[in-house]
Design an enzyme around this catalytic site. Structure first.
Site, PDB file in Angstrom:
ATOM      1  N   LYS A  94       0.825  -1.209   0.000  1.00  0.00           N
ATOM      2  CA  LYS A  94       0.000   0.000   0.000  1.00  0.00           C
ATOM      3  C   LYS A  94       0.863   1.264   0.000  1.00  0.00           C
ATOM      4  O   LYS A  94       2.076   1.203   0.159  1.00  0.00           O
ATOM      5  CB  LYS A  94      -0.946  -0.013   1.207  1.00  0.00           C
ATOM      6  CG  LYS A  94      -1.938  -1.175   1.200  1.00  0.00           C
ATOM      7  CD  LYS A  94      -3.019  -1.025   0.134  1.00  0.00           C
ATOM      8  CE  LYS A  94      -3.788  -2.302  -0.134  1.00  0.00           C
ATOM      9  NZ  LYS A  94      -4.875  -2.564   0.793  1.00  0.00           N
TER      10      LYS A  94
HETATM   11  C1  LIG Z   1      -5.995  -3.440   1.248  1.00  0.00           C
HETATM   12  C2  LIG Z   1      -7.427  -3.054   1.339  1.00  0.00           C
HETATM   13  C3  LIG Z   1      -8.220  -3.360   2.459  1.00  0.00           C
HETATM   14  C4  LIG Z   1      -7.771  -4.286   3.559  1.00  0.00           C
HETATM   15  O1  LIG Z   1      -6.616  -3.889   4.200  1.00  0.00           O
HETATM   16  P1  LIG Z   1      -5.877  -4.898   5.203  1.00  0.00           P
HETATM   17  O2  LIG Z   1      -4.886  -4.006   5.895  1.00  0.00           O
HETATM   18  O3  LIG Z   1      -5.223  -5.948   4.377  1.00  0.00           O
HETATM   19  O4  LIG Z   1      -6.883  -5.449   6.130  1.00  0.00           O
HETATM   20  C5  LIG Z   1      -9.503  -2.865   2.504  1.00  0.00           C
HETATM   21  N1  LIG Z   1     -10.012  -2.118   1.515  1.00  0.00           N
HETATM   22  C6  LIG Z   1      -9.303  -1.824   0.406  1.00  0.00           C
HETATM   23  C7  LIG Z   1      -9.903  -0.965  -0.651  1.00  0.00           C
HETATM   24  C8  LIG Z   1      -7.983  -2.289   0.278  1.00  0.00           C
HETATM   25  O5  LIG Z   1      -7.292  -2.001  -0.830  1.00  0.00           O
END
Ligand SMILES: *Cc1c(COP(=O)(O)O)cnc(C)c1O
Length: 369
Positions: free
Chosen positions: A187
């Protein structure tokens, strides 16, 4: 497989960051600062400042952030939660698991919630609207606010992909009651493992979430109620705090790379590309992903793979077409069409300009053939 351009390149990221980041890790461990220590408080303070809210609460991941919010809002059977089917399942699952009914709206040209459909989707049972700022681009929050006001729902922004994006000059994640962030390694801001946060201006809510993430504890031994273990690891917080200071530079780098893709791919007739970084005066997109669309998605991905370029499809099956989720009654033609056509290209700060040019040249060769 010997890739010329990986979809993400964690080894290269570590090679660059190691000289400065390894001492941060060493220092944190050497001090014995492992659980809920100063590094976490520092990170939360810096993150809230960066995100434009009064408070930030570090949690184990974004999904758990949404889970704690669903608990704090006392979401349950009979409640409706409005969002989209073109998202990661974690946007919805914490609410569905509490018995709420997901109501999914279609998406527009930019792959984000089509806010023209929102007013038809909300009812007096709508408790939460969850706009998803997909790919680093903010949903039209004026329209979301209008819909929320007509039905009295709260807005929870899934900003997992949009840390640092803005809409009308205001930071994504500051429009609703709260917003959630993911620090999954790929991310915008990545940990070395799972991590996440909830941002809010509401002190009472932030205190409640802080208790909920740690078994309901307030102070040393008093319990606020039943709780969870959804703490953000202190070591991850130390890593994230170091990386957060570099995030503005990395966002600029992503926008620079998006500019190159946009320049080299904008004239191909069988390919649609994202809104360019300089094309929308209302938004500053941070390009968590660079997603192209084409009727030739699958052969194009194979062609790129043959040229040593790794790509990804997020997501080939929309949530309402997952038989196990019980959402099959939704009719979302734009979502379905898009899931057959999307392809995510490599996009991360460590990419060299030449690598992006290489990817673009490979795509041009495919279409000129
Ligand atoms: C990555 C993501 C999540 C979940 O995040 P985690 O930290 O893996 O729980 C939720 N919503 C979106 C849009 C994402 O891209």
């Amino acid at each position: 497989m010997d890739w010329r351009v990986r979809f993400v390149d964690y080894p290269e990221q570590w090679r660059r960051q190691r000289p400065e980041l390894l001492p941060v890790i060493e220092d944190t461990i050497a001090r014995g600062d492992l659980m809920l220590r100063q590094q976490l408080r520092d990170f939360e303070e810096h993150l809230a400042r960066f995100g434009g809210t009064a408070r930030a609460v570090g949690v184990s991941n974004c999904t758990d952030g949404l889970r704690l919010l669903a608990h704090a809002l006392d979401i349950g059977p009979g409640d409706e939660v409005v969002s989209v089917a073109h998202t990661f399942v974690a946007t919805i699952s914490p609410f569905a698991l509490r018995g709420a009914t997901p109501v999914l709206v279609d998406i527009g040209d930019d792959h984000l919630m089509d806010t023209d459909r929102l007013l038809d989707a909300v009812t007096e049972r709508t408790r939460v609207i969850i706009p998803v700022h997909l790919n680093g681009r903010t949903v039209d929050m004026n329209a979301v606010r209008k819909a929320a006001d007509t039905c009295g729902a709260v807005i929870v922004e899934d900003a997992a992909q949009a840390l640092g994006a803005t809409f009308d000059g205001r930071t994504a994640g500051t429009f609703g009651l709260a917003s959630t962030y993911s620090f999954y390694p790929a991310k915008m801001l990545g940990a070395l493992g799972d991590a996440g946060a909830v941002l809010t201006d509401d002190d009472t809510l932030a205190d409640r979430l802080t208790a909920l993430r740690d078994h309901g504890r307030i102070g040393k031994s008093d319990l606020d109620g039943w709780g969870y273990n959804c703490r953000l690891d202190n070591l991850q917080a130390a890593i994230l705090d170091w990386r957060l200071a570099r995030l503005p530079e990395w966002i600029e780098r992503r926008r620079h790379l998006a500019r190159i893709y946009t320049k080299l791919l904008s004239d191909l007739p069988d390919l649609e590309i994202p809104v360019g970084p300089d094309a929308d005066p209302q938004r500053r997109d941070v390009f968590q992903n660079y997603v192209i669309t084409s009727d030739w998605r699958t052969p194009l991905a194979e062609h790129l793979r043959d040229d040593g370029v790794e790509t990804m499809v997020s997501w080939p099956v929309p949530l309402h077409r997952q038989p196990g989720l019980g959402l099959g009654h939704h009719r979302l033609p734009r979502t379905e069409e898009l899931c057959d056509r999307v392809l995510s290209l490599p996009m991360y700060p460590e990419l060299a300009d030449e690598q992006v040019e290489y990817v673009a040249a490979s795509i041009r060769r495919f279409f000129e053939r």
